[in-house]
Design a protein around this motif. Structure first.
Motif, PDB file in Angstrom:
ATOM      1  N   GLY A 132      -2.326  37.106  82.911  1.00 32.17           N
ATOM      2  CA  GLY A 132      -1.637  37.090  81.760  1.00 32.17           C
ATOM      3  C   GLY A 132      -1.115  35.910  81.346  1.00 32.17           C
ATOM      4  N   GLY A 133      -1.212  34.743  81.839  1.00 26.21           N
ATOM      5  CA  GLY A 133      -0.476  33.489  81.586  1.00 26.21           C
ATOM      6  C   GLY A 133      -1.746  32.388  81.224  1.00 26.21           C
ATOM      7  N   PHE A 134      -1.215  31.074  80.815  1.00 28.84           N
ATOM      8  CA  PHE A 134      -1.989  30.320  80.561  1.00 28.84           C
ATOM      9  C   PHE A 134      -1.750  29.067  81.406  1.00 28.84           C
ATOM     10  CE2 PHE A 134      -1.509  32.806  76.833  1.00 28.84           C
ATOM     11  CZ  PHE A 134      -2.891  33.079  76.162  1.00 28.84           C
ATOM     12  N   VAL A 135      -2.709  28.339  81.867  1.00 26.68           N
ATOM     13  CA  VAL A 135      -2.612  27.069  82.341  1.00 26.68           C
ATOM     14  C   VAL A 135      -1.781  26.183  81.391  1.00 26.68           C
ATOM     15  CG1 VAL A 135      -3.733  25.155  83.559  1.00 26.68           C
ATOM     16  CG2 VAL A 135      -4.468  27.337  84.155  1.00 26.68           C
ATOM     17  N   ASP A 136      -0.822  25.184  81.943  1.00 24.16           N
ATOM     18  CA  ASP A 136      -0.247  24.550  80.786  1.00 24.16           C
ATOM     19  C   ASP A 136      -1.150  23.559  80.110  1.00 24.16           C
ATOM     20  OD1 ASP A 136       1.229  22.434  79.355  1.00 24.16           O
ATOM     21  OD2 ASP A 136       3.125  23.204  80.545  1.00 24.16           O
ATOM     22  N   PRO A 137      -1.466  23.374  79.057  1.00 29.68           N
ATOM     23  CA  PRO A 137      -2.583  22.758  78.302  1.00 29.68           C
ATOM     24  C   PRO A 137      -2.431  21.081  78.409  1.00 29.68           C
ATOM     25  CG  PRO A 137      -1.282  23.831  76.416  1.00 29.68           C
ATOM     26  CD  PRO A 137      -0.705  24.169  77.959  1.00 29.68           C
ATOM     27  N   ARG A 138      -0.704  20.811  78.682  1.00 29.37           N
ATOM     28  CA  ARG A 138      -0.706  19.376  78.917  1.00 29.37           C
ATOM     29  C   ARG A 138      -1.110  18.932  80.045  1.00 29.37           C
ATOM     30  NH1 ARG A 138       5.376  20.340  77.709  1.00 29.37           N
ATOM     31  NH2 ARG A 138       4.862  21.813  79.382  1.00 29.37           N
ATOM     32  N   GLY A 143       1.915  23.609  86.046  1.00 29.23           N
ATOM     33  CA  GLY A 143       2.052  24.872  86.225  1.00 29.23           C
ATOM     34  C   GLY A 143       1.481  25.773  85.030  1.00 29.23           C
ATOM     35  N   HIS A 144       2.066  26.931  84.810  1.00 30.83           N
ATOM     36  CA  HIS A 144       1.566  28.090  83.996  1.00 30.83           C
ATOM     37  C   HIS A 144       2.539  28.660  82.729  1.00 30.83           C
ATOM     38  CE1 HIS A 144      -0.586  28.003  87.573  1.00 30.83           C
ATOM     39  NE2 HIS A 144      -1.790  27.762  86.877  1.00 30.83           N
ATOM     40  N   ARG A 145       2.126  28.981  81.798  1.00 34.58           N
ATOM     41  CA  ARG A 145       2.886  29.600  80.709  1.00 34.58           C
ATOM     42  C   ARG A 145       2.756  31.027  80.490  1.00 34.58           C
ATOM     43  NH1 ARG A 145       6.390  25.096  79.553  1.00 34.58           N
ATOM     44  NH2 ARG A 145       6.320  25.059  77.275  1.00 34.58           N
ATOM     45  N   TYR A 146       3.670  31.821  80.350  1.00 36.09           N
ATOM     46  CA  TYR A 146       3.524  33.182  80.108  1.00 36.09           C
ATOM     47  C   TYR A 146       4.568  33.350  79.060  1.00 36.09           C
ATOM     48  CZ  TYR A 146       1.867  33.472  84.941  1.00 36.09           C
ATOM     49  OH  TYR A 146       1.115  33.311  86.017  1.00 36.09           O
ATOM     50  N   LEU A 147       3.671  34.415  77.955  1.00 33.30           N
ATOM     51  CA  LEU A 147       4.405  34.922  76.794  1.00 33.30           C
ATOM     52  C   LEU A 147       4.948  36.290  76.825  1.00 33.30           C
ATOM     53  CD1 LEU A 147       2.127  33.239  74.291  1.00 33.30           C
ATOM     54  CD2 LEU A 147       4.467  32.140  75.033  1.00 33.30           C
ATOM     55  N   GLY A 148       5.998  36.438  76.657  1.00 34.75           N
ATOM     56  CA  GLY A 148       6.421  38.067  76.705  1.00 34.75           C
ATOM     57  C   GLY A 148       7.154  38.412  78.065  1.00 34.75           C
ATOM     58  N   ASN A 149       6.095  38.366  78.968  1.00 36.60           N
ATOM     59  CA  ASN A 149       6.701  38.850  80.538  1.00 36.60           C
ATOM     60  C   ASN A 149       6.413  37.644  81.502  1.00 36.60           C
ATOM     61  OD1 ASN A 149       7.060  41.573  79.642  1.00 36.60           O
ATOM     62  ND2 ASN A 149       4.906  41.802  79.356  1.00 36.60           N
ATOM     63  N   PRO A 150       7.261  37.686  82.468  1.00 36.25           N
ATOM     64  CA  PRO A 150       7.204  36.821  83.490  1.00 36.25           C
ATOM     65  C   PRO A 150       6.029  37.138  84.424  1.00 36.25           C
ATOM     66  CG  PRO A 150       9.074  38.135  84.165  1.00 36.25           C
ATOM     67  CD  PRO A 150       8.530  38.787  82.693  1.00 36.25           C
ATOM     68  N   PRO A 151       5.482  36.098  85.179  1.00 35.60           N
ATOM     69  CA  PRO A 151       4.243  36.638  86.180  1.00 35.60           C
ATOM     70  C   PRO A 151       4.665  37.610  87.141  1.00 35.60           C
ATOM     71  CG  PRO A 151       5.477  34.282  86.452  1.00 35.60           C
ATOM     72  CD  PRO A 151       5.969  34.714  85.170  1.00 35.60           C
TER      73      PRO A 151
END
Length: 167
Positions: A132-138, A143-151
């Motif tokens: 449900g998250g995204f690998v940080d594109p930078r 790490g990873h980014r999550y929108l709405g809910n934590p991992p």
């Protein structure tokens, strides 16, 4: 403890941990012309954004100076979420609405929480997402980014101090 030391400590833990990033807010740009609008404003190719892949991009002024750094996510073909610093939110909204005169895209502030997972070894699916998250594109080491809910299966960690407190 300095922010850099806190982040290094979090990365070294075996159990994945995350923190809410309260300094960042989310703007939604949606509509059939949203891709065209954003493609003309951002420095990165918005056509590369998918529901599984986010991009890091900048918005420049007419002289080529950086106004905003953003992470852009896609919710579907014609809907994008733009992560921006909360202190710059008002001016970004104003700028997007100014350029939106002909594009007819809807622009709105979204009440979505942003979380960062600090364990770079979080399992990544074949499509680059992390449950449900995204690998940080930078940089994937961020790490990873999550929108709405934590991992899932992770522990919340608080980070004290300013985001810019690196000493």
């Amino acid at each position: 403890m300095a922010l850099r030391q806190q982040l290094c400590h979090l990365c070294s833990r075996s159990l994945s941990s995350y923190a809410k990033i309260s300094q960042r807010k989310v703007v939604r740009v949606a509509g059939s012309k949203s891709t065209q609008l954003l493609q003309g404003l951002f420095t990165n190719d918005v056509n590369r954004v998918t529901e599984e892949f986010s991009i890091f991009t900048h918005l420049l002024n007419v002289k080529g100076r950086v106004l905003y750094d953003n992470i852009v996510y896609s919710m579907d073909k014609d809907s994008f979420l733009i992560e921006v610093d909360k202190d710059l939110l008002g001016s970004l909204l104003k700028l997007l609405k100014m350029y939106n005169i002909r594009s007819k895209a809807s622009i709105s502030l979204e009440d979505i929480d942003i979380f960062a997972s600090f364990n770079p070894e979080t399992p990544v699916n074949d499509n680059g997402t992390t449950d449900g998250g995204f690998v940080d594109p930078r940089l994937s080491l961020l790490g990873h980014r999550y929108l709405g809910n934590p991992p899932k299966d992770s522990v919340e960690t608080s980070i004290t101090g300013s985001e810019w407190d690196w000493e």
